[in-house]
Design an enzyme around this catalytic site. Structure first.
Site, PDB file in Angstrom:
ATOM      1  N   LEU A 140      23.270  65.217 -82.125  1.00 34.29           N
ATOM      2  CA  LEU A 140      22.193  64.745 -82.982  1.00 34.29           C
ATOM      3  C   LEU A 140      20.964  65.605 -82.732  1.00 34.29           C
ATOM      4  CD1 LEU A 140      22.443  60.852 -82.505  1.00 34.29           C
ATOM      5  CD2 LEU A 140      23.347  62.218 -84.402  1.00 34.29           C
ATOM      6  N   ASP A 141      20.110  65.727 -83.740  1.00 36.02           N
ATOM      7  CA  ASP A 141      18.853  66.450 -83.582  1.00 36.02           C
ATOM      8  C   ASP A 141      18.012  65.803 -82.484  1.00 36.02           C
ATOM      9  OD1 ASP A 141      19.673  67.930 -85.762  1.00 36.02           O
ATOM     10  OD2 ASP A 141      18.474  66.778 -87.197  1.00 36.02           O
ATOM     11  N   ARG A 142      17.091  66.557 -81.955  1.00 35.33           N
ATOM     12  CA  ARG A 142      16.261  66.102 -80.837  1.00 35.33           C
ATOM     13  C   ARG A 142      15.607  64.741 -81.111  1.00 35.33           C
ATOM     14  NH1 ARG A 142      13.777  68.131 -76.380  1.00 35.33           N
ATOM     15  NH2 ARG A 142      11.735  67.296 -75.835  1.00 35.33           N
ATOM     16  N   ARG A 242      18.777  65.313 -93.622  1.00 32.38           N
ATOM     17  CA  ARG A 242      17.373  65.685 -93.829  1.00 32.38           C
ATOM     18  C   ARG A 242      17.235  66.688 -94.974  1.00 32.38           C
ATOM     19  NH1 ARG A 242      15.674  67.557 -87.919  1.00 32.38           N
ATOM     20  NH2 ARG A 242      13.597  67.685 -88.887  1.00 32.38           N
TER      21      ARG A 242
END
Length: 306
Positions: A140-142, A242
């Site tokens: 997952l993204d930060r 996103r």
């Protein structure tokens, strides 16, 4: 459910009725889709036994035979174990699912990095006396929160990688997007590639990789001009949700990188549920990830109802 148990370094599997007549070779190749390199290594190192004897890989197995596979030899972690308070959603001898907080990368990008979920997971295993080269199956993204799947040994890791490619691991996301979506259910099927003008950003591009996002509207907030959507991914491109919602004019709230307003200090995206069938036991595993964010981005939503 298939009966399995750990016996020291060995995994013991009691052959079920549906595997009667299947050879060890077919079990590895067809049922588990195990990679040739790992399979060859187990064969050469006598890492498979049938009823306590070295396995003949071509002979048919019988119901209630005992199949032993050496899977649990100690390994170097490969990264520096580092303590962080993390929430474990599911764990057994082979895999674990962790609820990732925001402001934390899934894995380190350099050896000196220790503030990642992978480092924290390695420490969790170390605290239990387990020495494993823990591996994230997806990431997952930060600043995206929620469920992340880790493999505890290379054999299960390779099987889970294959399951992910075949879309046999289902990941459900919640996102708050700007504006009111007119379509209540649908898909976004736009290829995604790198943005040559920005090092980390992605964009919809005809020359990009196939990307498919399915979505369903759960709730609309006309006062704040926000829509809560549930998303499923057919593909797992970087920043996929996103990029896709930004492309259709509904960037995620708080997602400054893709045109969102600073409604929150991060993008409003949470991996709320992860589902898979366990490769060895065939047990259905469903993990719901509670919200950890203090900002209460998803106020009034019960993650266990998704």
């Amino acid at each position: 459910m298939i009966k399995t148990s750990r016996k020291g370094e060995w995994l013991e599997i009691i052959i079920p009725e549906e595997w009667d007549g299947t050879s060890v070779q077919d079990l590895f190749r067809t049922i588990w889709n195990a990679p040739k390199k790992l399979t060859h290594s187990l064969r050469m190192e006598k890492g498979v036994r049938i009823n306590g004897q070295g396995a003949d890989w071509t002979v048919s197995l019988n119901q209630n035979d005992r199949l032993d596979i050496r899977l649990f030899s100690e390994q170097d972690f490969g990264i520096q174990p580092s303590y962080h308070d993390i929430a474990i959603l599911y764990e057994d001898d082979h895999l674990l699912v962790v609820n990732k907080p925001s402001n934390m990368d899934t894995h380190p990008n350099s050896p000196e990095e220790t503030n990642t979920l992978a480092n924290a997971t390695a420490y969790h295993l170390l605290s239990q006396g387990e020495y494993r080269q823990v591996k994230h199956v997806h990431r997952l993204d930060r600043d995206t929160t929620g469920a992340v799947l880790f493999a505890k040994h290379s054999f299960i890791g390779s099987i889970l990688d294959h399951m992910l490619e075949k879309r046999e691991i289902k990941r459900t996301y919640l996102a708050l997007v700007e504006g009111i979506l007119k379509v209540k259910k649908g898909s976004i099927t736009e290829p995604i590639g790198r943005d040559r003008h920005h090092a980390t950003r992605r964009r919809v591009s005809p020359s990009g990789q196939k990307a498919v996002t399915y979505f369903e509207v759960l709730k609309t907030d006309h006062k704040q001009n926000l829509t809560l959507v549930k998303c499923f991914l057919e593909t797992g491109r970087t920043h996929q949700i996103r990029v896709h919602f930004s492309h259709i004019g509904h960037p995620l709230a708080g997602d400054l990188l893709y045109g969102g307003k600073p409604t929150f200090s991060r993008q409003a995206l949470h991996a709320v549920k992860l589902e898979l069938t366990h490769p060895f036991t065939e047990e259905k595993i469903i993990c719901h990830a509670p919200f950890l964010d203090k900002q209460n981005i998803f106020t009034g939503i019960d993650p266990y109802s998704i």
